[in-house]
Motif scaffolding. Structure first.
Motif, PDB file in Angstrom:
ATOM      1  N   GLU A   5       0.837  -1.191   0.000  1.00 12.13           N
ATOM      2  CA  GLU A   5       0.000   0.000   0.000  1.00 12.13           C
ATOM      3  C   GLU A   5       0.880   1.252   0.000  1.00 12.13           C
ATOM      4  OE1 GLU A   5      -3.101   0.136   2.818  1.00 12.13           O
ATOM      5  OE2 GLU A   5      -3.918  -1.802   2.264  1.00 12.13           O
ATOM      6  N   ARG A   8       3.032   4.766   4.797  1.00 11.28           N
ATOM      7  CA  ARG A   8       2.313   4.653   6.058  1.00 11.28           C
ATOM      8  C   ARG A   8       3.107   5.288   7.189  1.00 11.28           C
ATOM      9  NH1 ARG A   8      -2.997   3.525   5.147  1.00 11.28           N
ATOM     10  NH2 ARG A   8      -3.134   2.062   3.395  1.00 11.28           N
ATOM     11  N   ILE A  10       3.720   4.768  11.085  1.00 11.63           N
ATOM     12  CA  ILE A  10       3.578   3.785  12.164  1.00 11.63           C
ATOM     13  C   ILE A  10       4.349   4.259  13.385  1.00 11.63           C
ATOM     14  CG2 ILE A  10       4.003   1.392  12.857  1.00 11.63           C
ATOM     15  CD1 ILE A  10       3.933   0.671   9.855  1.00 11.63           C
ATOM     16  N   LEU A  90       6.497  11.342   4.243  1.00 10.28           N
ATOM     17  CA  LEU A  90       5.302  10.679   3.725  1.00 10.28           C
ATOM     18  C   LEU A  90       4.982  11.147   2.309  1.00 10.28           C
ATOM     19  CD1 LEU A  90       3.050  10.800   6.917  1.00 10.28           C
ATOM     20  CD2 LEU A  90       4.055   8.753   5.899  1.00 10.28           C
ATOM     21  N   TRP A  95       7.797   5.245   4.244  1.00 10.82           N
ATOM     22  CA  TRP A  95       7.071   4.809   5.438  1.00 10.82           C
ATOM     23  C   TRP A  95       7.800   5.398   6.643  1.00 10.82           C
ATOM     24  CZ3 TRP A  95       4.347  -0.471   5.937  1.00 10.82           C
ATOM     25  CH2 TRP A  95       3.626  -0.762   4.781  1.00 10.82           C
ATOM     26  N   ASP A 134      -1.136   5.913  11.127  1.00 15.27           N
ATOM     27  CA  ASP A 134      -2.021   4.909  10.538  1.00 15.27           C
ATOM     28  C   ASP A 134      -2.127   3.707  11.462  1.00 15.27           C
ATOM     29  OD1 ASP A 134      -2.525   6.100   7.828  1.00 15.27           O
ATOM     30  OD2 ASP A 134      -0.343   5.974   7.745  1.00 15.27           O
ATOM     31  N   ARG A 192      -6.769   1.744  15.328  1.00 13.12           N
ATOM     32  CA  ARG A 192      -5.441   2.336  15.154  1.00 13.12           C
ATOM     33  C   ARG A 192      -4.375   1.611  15.964  1.00 13.12           C
ATOM     34  NH1 ARG A 192      -2.379   6.197  17.998  1.00 13.12           N
ATOM     35  NH2 ARG A 192      -4.102   6.790  19.372  1.00 13.12           N
ATOM     36  N   TYR A 217      -0.764  -4.640   5.725  1.00 10.25           N
ATOM     37  CA  TYR A 217      -0.377  -3.795   4.604  1.00 10.25           C
ATOM     38  C   TYR A 217       0.110  -4.525   3.350  1.00 10.25           C
ATOM     39  CZ  TYR A 217      -0.805  -0.058   7.988  1.00 10.25           C
ATOM     40  OH  TYR A 217      -1.283   0.828   8.922  1.00 10.25           O
TER      41      TYR A 217
END
Length: 222
Positions: A5, A8, A10, A90, A95, A134, A192, A217
């Motif tokens: 994807e 992200r 994290i 981003l 990521w 995310d 989340r 993901y």
């Protein structure tokens, strides 16, 4: 690995000695092996201005700052970090893996320092708007285990100018309050937040983290 994807954000959370830094390094290496561009960062800090504020926050006596002053400093560092490093990374497709984010302020200053979690949440919204990770991974383990790990990690730094043990030096009840606050946060936002048992070897914990990321993901047949 197919089915990746978009970029992200994290965050890894947890009390002292949970192993966040170690796990982020290992996760970053693994993601890069999958062809993912990674920006690994930390809080407080992560950008030049935020790192300057970090120096004020992680060193010195536990009561160095009044509770609200501490919360404002943390939030100022975070706002700078987001604008100068996280959002640009981003936007470039990286990521972002962050060692702590706003959940730390809610737990440490909101619960631990007694400011109230709602007040600190409101402060984060004022500074960041709707921006949030995310995925937040809470590394949970008994307070006594975490503090023992943290003290061992500090080792040579103890009582030196480089020691960053300001929060570790606070009493046991403070850290028990933190753990309870983190669990409450994670339980209230299950879409989340994911709680992982961190009372295991770094290798076993990393495997749990990778499995979580892969399921969330990457395509099932990746």
């Amino acid at each position: 690995m197919n089915g990746l994807e978009p970029a992200r954000f994290i965050s890894l959370e947890g009390g002292e000695g949970a192993g966040k830094s170690t796990q982020i390094k290992r996760l970053a290496n693994w993601l890069e092996q999958q062809g993912v561009q990674v920006c690994a960062t930390r809080e407080p800090g992560g950008s030049p201005g935020a790192e300057q504020i970090r120096e004020l926050l992680v060193k010195g006596a536990g009561d160095r700052w009044a509770s609200m002053t501490e919360a404002l400093l943390m939030t100022a560092a975070r706002a700078e970090h987001v604008e100068r490093r996280i959002k640009p990374a981003l936007s470039e497709g990286q990521w972002v893996l962050c060692d702590r984010f706003f959940d730390s302020s809610i737990a440490y200053q909101g619960a631990g320092r007694g400011l109230g979690t709602d007040r600190v949440k409101a402060l984060q919204t004022l500074a960041l708007g709707p921006f949030e990770p995310d995925l937040t991974i809470l590394l949970d383990l008994p307070v006594s285990v975490g503090l023992a790990r943290a003290k061992a990690r500090e080792g040579e730094k103890a009582n030196s100018a480089d020691s960053e043990d300001r929060f570790e030096s606070l009493d046991l009840s403070f850290h028990e309050t933190l753990r309870a606050a983190y669990i409450k946060i994670a339980s209230s936002e299950p879409s989340r937040c994911v709680i992982l048992d961190a009372d295991k070897t770094p290798e076993a914990l990393q495997q749990d983290i990778r499995s979580l990321i892969q399921k969330r993901y990457f395509a099932p047949n990746g």
